[in-house]
Design an enzyme around this catalytic site. Structure first.
Site, short mmCIF file in Angstrom:
data_model
loop_
_atom_site.label_atom_id
_atom_site.label_comp_id
_atom_site.label_asym_id
_atom_site.label_seq_id
_atom_site.Cartn_x
_atom_site.Cartn_y
_atom_site.Cartn_z
N HIS A 100 -7.37 -2.69 -0.27
CA HIS A 100 -8.51 -2.70 0.66
C HIS A 100 -9.47 -1.57 0.31
CE1 HIS A 100 -7.23 -5.73 3.54
NE2 HIS A 100 -6.08 -5.14 3.78
N HIS A 116 -0.95 -2.03 -0.77
CA HIS A 116 -1.75 -2.98 0.00
C HIS A 116 -3.05 -2.31 0.48
CE1 HIS A 116 -2.16 -6.41 2.92
NE2 HIS A 116 -2.87 -5.51 3.57
N GLU A 117 -2.90 -1.17 1.15
CA GLU A 117 -4.09 -0.50 1.70
C GLU A 117 -4.98 0.04 0.58
OE1 GLU A 117 -4.64 -1.17 4.68
OE2 GLU A 117 -2.62 -1.73 5.33
N GLU A 177 -8.56 -9.27 2.38
CA GLU A 177 -7.11 -9.45 2.25
C GLU A 177 -6.74 -9.95 0.85
OE1 GLU A 177 -5.55 -8.18 4.71
OE2 GLU A 177 -3.48 -8.79 4.36
#
Ligand code: ZN
Length: 501
Positions: free
Chosen positions: A268, A264-265, A294
């Site tokens: 980003h 997830h990160e 997101e």
């Protein structure tokens, strides 16, 4: 004009330097700082943020923007120069409308509220936090009123994170999505729950970190310009296009927490690493909105990371890293376990199907509170009732009810939640557009090749930084406006197959 532009850029970069210095301190606070540093660190960061704010709202910048605007409007809309003046002007006008004393009042109040919440939440003591939250609501309304002429009182607050999105458009997207999601969620949760015991064995921290870093590098997170550290609540932060960091946490009795938070990160971070270096240090140098940001984290975490194709590629590596724990587990069992759907109380633990229902109820409460249709004192009961009707279960207390998220207790009410669901919707939209251009992407993912997908995202999204709004990006990519169909289609097809719907 070129000299004025150079001067503007120089002033903006100086303001950004101060912001980034504060960001380094904040990163350190969440990763390495000993507890004794807390009070001095709060002061360091407040001083730097205030200096950055003063630099950015310097009337000299306003004057340069006035002088440069006619020139910028004569240049192509998507040029670096026109975009810099347009986007900076928007931000400058917004920042200068809010009195400095009011900014101070907000930060003092939210810091106080946060420390009371940190004690009141574990004690399940809503009564203690209630007066603070009532003041937060007052301040949120006041902030909105510095931007008169809005259609809905939440609109100015949403503008800070998802510029251009309005209550009306979000509400209609969300209600469409809700109607599509509820029957899927209900059909799945009425079945016996998926077995995820293969993820609930002992997985040592060092090995979890090692395999998570390996997968981050494979999907394209550049470790020459990044690093991973441990923290309590994972986040991504960036100081320059050459230094984009992520953090994670490890639960040794649950494989997935660390792995999927790193994916997830990394999503980003790849967005920030993909911004054109020429835009670095200016208001254009960074992701454009919380929804678009997101969309990238959720794309790499879910649409890639929790897909069957990716599992086919990656699960053998995972088995090799944990032969005792996973040696006898089938690919199918792993795939079902990482996509388990269940009614849960906590948003951050929720699966892909129910997650957006958690977000929507918060957004609706924010609108009700700001409109004055719901009082803070009635929030706990309203929360329980809505939770039961949407998610099918009811929290027994406020700790796991309306006190669970930090957002309202460490910030304002309004603007912080819609980005999560907009991000999910956009992840489906962007992924479908990438697949239209390159139908081979899913089979490449099965072979562990991610370059085509990442290059598409870089070309259409990452490189532009904040040049274009979310709406403009969507128009450029799809020719139309934001819509839920691709995301719903993705969920229907994936979970329809998994749960034989
Ligand atoms: Zn995120």
């Amino acid at each position: 004009m070129e000299e004025k532009l150079r001067l503007l850029k120089q002033k903006l970069i100086e303001a950004d330097d101060l912001d980034k210095a504060a960001a380094v301190l904040s990163w350190d606070q969440s990763t390495h700082m000993p507890p004794g540093g807390a009070s001095a660190r709060a002061r360091h960061m407040a001083t730097l943020s205030q200096l950055a704010q003063e630099k950015f709202t310097d009337p000299a910048i306003g004057k340069l923007l006035d002088e440069l605007t006619p020139y910028a409007e004569s240049l192509p809309y998507d040029s670096d120069e026109a975009s810099l003046v347009r986007v900076t002007r928007r931000r400058y006008e917004r920042m200068t409308r809010i009195p400095v004393a009011f900014v101070g009042e907000i930060s003092e109040h939210t810091a106080q509220t946060y420390s009371v919440w940190a004690e009141a939440r574990p004690a399940n003591d809503f009564a203690r936090i209630r007066p603070y939250l009532e003041k937060t609501l007052d301040l949120s309304r006041k902030l909105a009123d510095y931007f008169p002429g809005y259609e809905h009182i939440i609109d100015p607050l949403v503008d800070f994170s998802d510029y251009g999105m309005k209550a009306a458009s979000i509400r209609s997207l969300f209600s469409e999505l809700r109607q599509a999601l509820l029957p899927i969620a209900q059909a799945i949760t009425s079945q016996p729950p998926a077995d995820d015991s293969c993820l609930r064995k002992h997985f040592p921290q060092d090995q979890q970190l090692a395999i998570s870093k390996k997968v981050a590098a494979q999907i394209g997170y550049d470790f020459q310009r990044g690093r991973v550290d441990l923290t309590h609540h994972p986040f991504e932060t960036n100081f320059a296009v050459g230094d984009v960091r992520i953090t994670t946490r490890v639960k040794e009795n649950l494989l997935g927490e660390c792995l999927f938070s790193v994916m997830h990160e990394s999503g980003h971070a790849m967005y920030e690493q993909g911004v054109r270096p020429e835009l670095d240090g200016t208001p254009l140098g960074g992701g454009t909105s919380s929804g678009v940001h997101e969309s990238q984290s959720r794309l790499w975490e879910n649409l890639v990371g929790r897909s069957r194709n990716f599992s086919e590629y990656f699960f053998p590596q995972l088995q090799a890293a944990f032969p005792e724990q996973l040696g006898g587990v089938t690919l199918d069992a792993y795939y079902r376990a990482i996509n388990k759907v269940e009614s849960s109380l906590i948003r951050t633990d929720a699966d892909e199907v129910t997650y957006n229902l958690h977000v929507m109820l918060r957004f609706d409460f924010e609108m009700d509170l700001l409109e004055g249709r719901l009082a803070i004192k009635d929030l706990p009961e309203a929360w329980k009732a809505r939770f039961l009707s949407d998610i099918g279960i009811q929290p027994q207390d406020d700790k796991d009810g309306c006190m669970q998220d930090v957002h309202w207790y460490g910030g304002l009410i309004g603007g912080a939640f819609q980005g999560y669901t907009l991000g999910n919707i956009l992840s489906g939209l962007f992924y479908a557009a990438a697949l239209d251009d390159h139908p081979q992407i899913p089979s490449q993912i099965r072979e562990g090749k991610f370059d085509t997908l990442r290059a598409w995202m870089t070309e259409h999204i990452y490189q532009h930084g904040s040049k274009f709004t979310a709406d403009e990006l969507v128009r450029q990519v799809t020719g139309g406006s934001i819509r839920i169909e691709p995301y719903i289609q993705y969920l229907r097809s994936k979970y329809g197959e998994l749960y034989a719907l």
